[in-house]
Design a protein around this motif. Structure first.
Motif, PDB file in Angstrom:
ATOM      1  N   LYS A 161      45.691  28.764  34.585  1.00 43.52           N
ATOM      2  CA  LYS A 161      44.831  29.954  34.604  1.00 43.52           C
ATOM      3  C   LYS A 161      43.364  29.569  34.746  1.00 43.52           C
ATOM      4  CE  LYS A 161      48.032  32.576  31.696  1.00 43.52           C
ATOM      5  NZ  LYS A 161      48.240  33.219  30.373  1.00 43.52           N
ATOM      6  N   VAL A 220      42.532  29.001  38.399  1.00 47.59           N
ATOM      7  CA  VAL A 220      42.487  30.279  39.118  1.00 47.59           C
ATOM      8  C   VAL A 220      41.190  31.011  38.794  1.00 47.59           C
ATOM      9  CG1 VAL A 220      43.562  32.553  39.375  1.00 47.59           C
ATOM     10  CG2 VAL A 220      44.999  30.499  39.230  1.00 47.59           C
ATOM     11  N   SER A 221      40.812  31.000  37.515  1.00 47.67           N
ATOM     12  CA  SER A 221      39.583  31.667  37.093  1.00 47.67           C
ATOM     13  C   SER A 221      38.359  31.037  37.772  1.00 47.67           C
ATOM     14  CB  SER A 221      39.438  31.588  35.576  1.00 47.67           C
ATOM     15  OG  SER A 221      38.243  32.190  35.146  1.00 47.67           O
ATOM     16  N   ILE A 263      38.286  32.127  41.404  1.00 45.57           N
ATOM     17  CA  ILE A 263      37.814  33.503  41.515  1.00 45.57           C
ATOM     18  C   ILE A 263      36.286  33.525  41.458  1.00 45.57           C
ATOM     19  CG2 ILE A 263      37.665  35.727  40.310  1.00 45.57           C
ATOM     20  CD1 ILE A 263      40.596  35.394  39.542  1.00 45.57           C
ATOM     21  N   PRO A 278      36.532  41.124  39.874  1.00 45.20           N
ATOM     22  CA  PRO A 278      37.173  39.812  40.068  1.00 45.20           C
ATOM     23  C   PRO A 278      38.659  39.912  40.399  1.00 45.20           C
ATOM     24  CG  PRO A 278      35.718  39.761  38.160  1.00 45.20           C
ATOM     25  CD  PRO A 278      35.800  41.195  38.597  1.00 45.20           C
ATOM     26  N   ALA A 279      39.318  40.977  39.924  1.00 44.77           N
ATOM     27  CA  ALA A 279      40.749  41.125  40.177  1.00 44.77           C
ATOM     28  C   ALA A 279      41.058  41.210  41.671  1.00 44.77           C
ATOM     29  CB  ALA A 279      41.273  42.366  39.459  1.00 44.77           C
ATOM     30  N   GLU A 317      41.912  37.787  42.984  1.00 46.70           N
ATOM     31  CA  GLU A 317      42.916  36.995  42.259  1.00 46.70           C
ATOM     32  C   GLU A 317      43.999  36.437  43.178  1.00 46.70           C
ATOM     33  OE1 GLU A 317      45.926  37.342  38.406  1.00 46.70           O
ATOM     34  OE2 GLU A 317      44.586  38.999  38.903  1.00 46.70           O
ATOM     35  N   ALA A 324      42.628  33.642  45.233  1.00 49.35           N
ATOM     36  CA  ALA A 324      42.353  32.475  44.384  1.00 49.35           C
ATOM     37  C   ALA A 324      43.648  31.748  44.044  1.00 49.35           C
ATOM     38  CB  ALA A 324      41.637  32.921  43.114  1.00 49.35           C
ATOM     39  N   LYS A 325      44.683  32.498  43.707  1.00 50.26           N
ATOM     40  CA  LYS A 325      45.973  31.866  43.376  1.00 50.26           C
ATOM     41  C   LYS A 325      46.521  31.092  44.567  1.00 50.26           C
ATOM     42  CE  LYS A 325      47.597  34.898  39.667  1.00 50.26           C
ATOM     43  NZ  LYS A 325      48.610  35.909  39.254  1.00 50.26           N
TER      44      LYS A 325
END
Length: 433
Positions: free
Chosen positions: A304, A307-308, A311, A336-337, A340, A343-344
Motif C-alpha cells: 500500500k 501505491v500511495s 498516487i 487521489p482515488a 489509484e 498507480a496500482k
C-alpha cells in the motif's frame, strides 16, 4: 541493541527495537562537549561556558538529534540483520519507558512481495498491423489542408461546415438566464460546438436574419441551472462564411516546409512522417498488450505504501501539467482515488518487470539505446544536435534506456505468446473521426 520482528499481515511488519540508554547518553555527552568548545552564550567567552549551562541552552536539541539518528541507524541495522526488503517509508512510534530504562521504539512498515513470474507460453495476443499507402497519405494531406482552412463571406443560407457569427439571448419561462447570451459569437456548424437543437436552428438562416430557436438542454448538461430545461434563444446571424481549403499545389507544399514547392517531395515527406507515427502507435499498442499479459500472468499483493507514493507522483504530475498550461492547480480539486488504478498498474508493472528483466537477462544494450535516441531525434530539425544532447548527460539517457528495456520485455513476451496479426483501420489507430 535488541530487535523483535512481528508479522502483522502478508506484507506488513513491525520491528520493536530497544537501545541501551547508556549508548544514547554517551553520544549526547560527546556531542555536548564538542558544542561547548565553540558555544556562544551570553555572559561567557566563546567556548568557556560550563557544561551545565551549555546543556541548558543546547541539550534538548542535541538529545533530539541523537535520538533521531539512533532511530534511523538502529532501524537500518535491524533491517539488515533480519534480511528485510523495506517497501516505502516506515512509521516510527516511541514507546513509553522509565527515564533510566532503554530507549524503545517500534517501526511499522511493509516489505516487498515475492514475485513469482507466471507462464506466458501460449498466451493469446493480438498484434495490430497497418501499411501506409496512398489512401492514408491523401487522408493526412486533407487533414493538413483543413488545418489551413480560411473562411469567405457568402450571401446564402448557413449550411453545415460554415462558420457563422451570431448574437443570441436565451430565456427560460420568459426569464433571461446567466450565461445564455453573447454577441459576435463565432462557431462552426456541424462540429458539435453548440447543442444540436441550437445548430439545427441556425442552419438555413441568412445574414441579417433573426428568429427564435427552441433548445432542449439534456438532463446531464454540465450547467445544473439549465439541465433538463427548455430555453428559447433569440438568434441574429451577422455573418455566414464558407470554408475554403487550400489547393494541393506548390504554395501548399511550401507552407509545409518544402522549399522548392515540389508536391511529390511533400507527399514523400508526409508519408515518411506518417510511417514513423504509425510505427510508433502500433508499437505502443503491442507494448500495452504485452505488459498487460505480464501483469495478468503474475498476480501479486501490492504494498500500500508504494501505491500511495505512486498516487502522489501522479497527482504532482497532473498539477505540473496544469501549471504548464497557466492554470493554478489550487483551483482544480484532485481526488487521489482517481489515480489509484493507474498507480496500482505502475507499481505492479515495476515489481514484475524488475523480476522478469533479472530472471531473463533483458537489460537494455547500448546499441539499442542509441537506435532509440536516433529515432527520437528524427522528429527535430537537427537530429545530430538532439543525439548529442542526449549523450551529454547520463540522466538524459534514462528515458530511452527504459524504452529499450520495455522493448526487450515485449519481444520476450511475443516470443512466448501465441500472436495473431490483425489489420487495424487507419482512422481507428490515429484516433480520428
Amino acid at each position: 541493541m535488541q530487535a523483535q520482528l512481528e508479522t502483522l499481515s502478508a506484507l506488513e511488519r513491525r520491528l520493536s527495537i530497544a537501545v541501551p540508554r547508556e549508548e544514547i547518553s554517551k553520544q549526547v555527552d560527546a556531542r555536548l562537549k564538542r558544542v561547548a568548545k565553540t558555544a556562544k552564550i551570553d555572559g561567557f567567552r566563546p567556548g568557556k561556558a560550563p557544561l551545565k549551562v551549555v546543556f541548558q541552552n543546547y541539550g534538548f536539541r542535541i538529545q533530539e538529534e541523537v535520538l533521531g539518528e539512533t532511530v534511523e541507524r538502529s532501524f537500518g541495522e535491524a533491517v539488515v540483520a533480519q534480511n528485510l526488503q523495506v517497501a516505502g517509508y516506515p512509521r516510527f512510534e516511541p514507546k513509553e519507558t522509565a527515564e533510566d530504562g532503554d530507549f524503545e521504539f517500534a517501526a511499522t512498515f511493509e516489505v516487498y512481495p515475492e514475485v513469482k513470474l507466471g507462464d506466458l507460453t501460449g498466451v493469446e495476443l493480438q498484434k495490430p498491423t497497418l501499411t501506409v499507402g496512398d489512401a492514408e497519405v491523401d487522408q493526412t494531406v486533407n487533414i493538413l489542408r483543413s488545418q489551413r482552412t480560411r473562411y469567405e463571406r457568402v450571401e446564402r443560407a448557413a449550411a453545415e461546415g460554415d462558420r457563422v457569427i451570431i448574437d443570441f439571448k436565451g430565456s427560460i419561462d420568459g426569464e433571461v438566464f446567466a450565461g445564455g447570451s453573447s454577441e459576435n459569437y463565432a462557431f462552426l456548424i456541424g462540429k458539435g460546438q453548440m447543442l444540436p437543437d441550437f445548430e439545427a436552428g441556425v442552419v438555413g438562416m441568412k445574414e441579417g436574419e433573426t428568429k427564435d430557436v427552441t433548445v432542449n438542454f439534456p438532463a446531464e448538461y454540465h450547467g445544473k441551472d439549465v439541465a433538463g430545461k427548455t430555453a428559447v434563444f433569440a438568434i441574429t446571424v451577422k455573418n455566414v462564411a464558407a470554408a475554403i481549403l487550400p489547393e494541393v499545389d506548390a504554395e501548399f507544399a511550401k507552407s509545409l516546409g518544402i522549399a522548392d514547392g515540389d508536391v511529390a517531395k511533400m507527399r514523400a515527406e508526409v508519408k515518411a512522417n506518417l510511417e514513423r507515427e504509425v510505427r510508433f502507435r502500433l508499437k505502443s499498442r503491442v507494448k500495452e498488450t504485452a505488459l498487460t499479459a505480464v501483469i495478468d500472468a503474475t498476480p501479486i499483493e501490492l504494498p500500500k505504501s508504494l501505491v500511495s507514493m505512486e498516487i502522489g507522483r501522479l497527482v504532482e504530475g497532473a498539477q505540473g501539467d496544469l501549471k504548464a498550461r497557466g492554470i493554478d492547480p489550487a483551483t482544480v480539486p484532485f481526488n487521489p482515488a482517481l489515480f489509484e488504478a493507474q498507480a496500482k498498474r505502475r507499481v505492479h508493472l515495476g515489481l514484475t518487470l524488475s523480476e522478469l528483466v533479472k530472471a531473463e537477462k533483458l537489460e537494455a544494450k547500448p546499441e539499442q539505446v542509441k537506435a532509440i535516441v536516433e529515432d527520437l531525434a528524427q522528429n527535430y530539425e537537427d537530429p545530430a544536435e538532439v543525439v548529442a544532447w542526449y549523450y551529454a548527460s547520463p540522466e538524459r539517457l534514462a528515458a530511452p534506456t527504459n524504452m529499450a528495456l520495455e522493448d526487450n520485455v515485449v519481444e520476450f513476451v511475443l516470443s512466448k505468446a501465441k500472436v495473431t496479426e490483425t489489420a487495424v483501420a487507419f482512422d481507428e489507430l490515429m484516433g480520428q473521426q
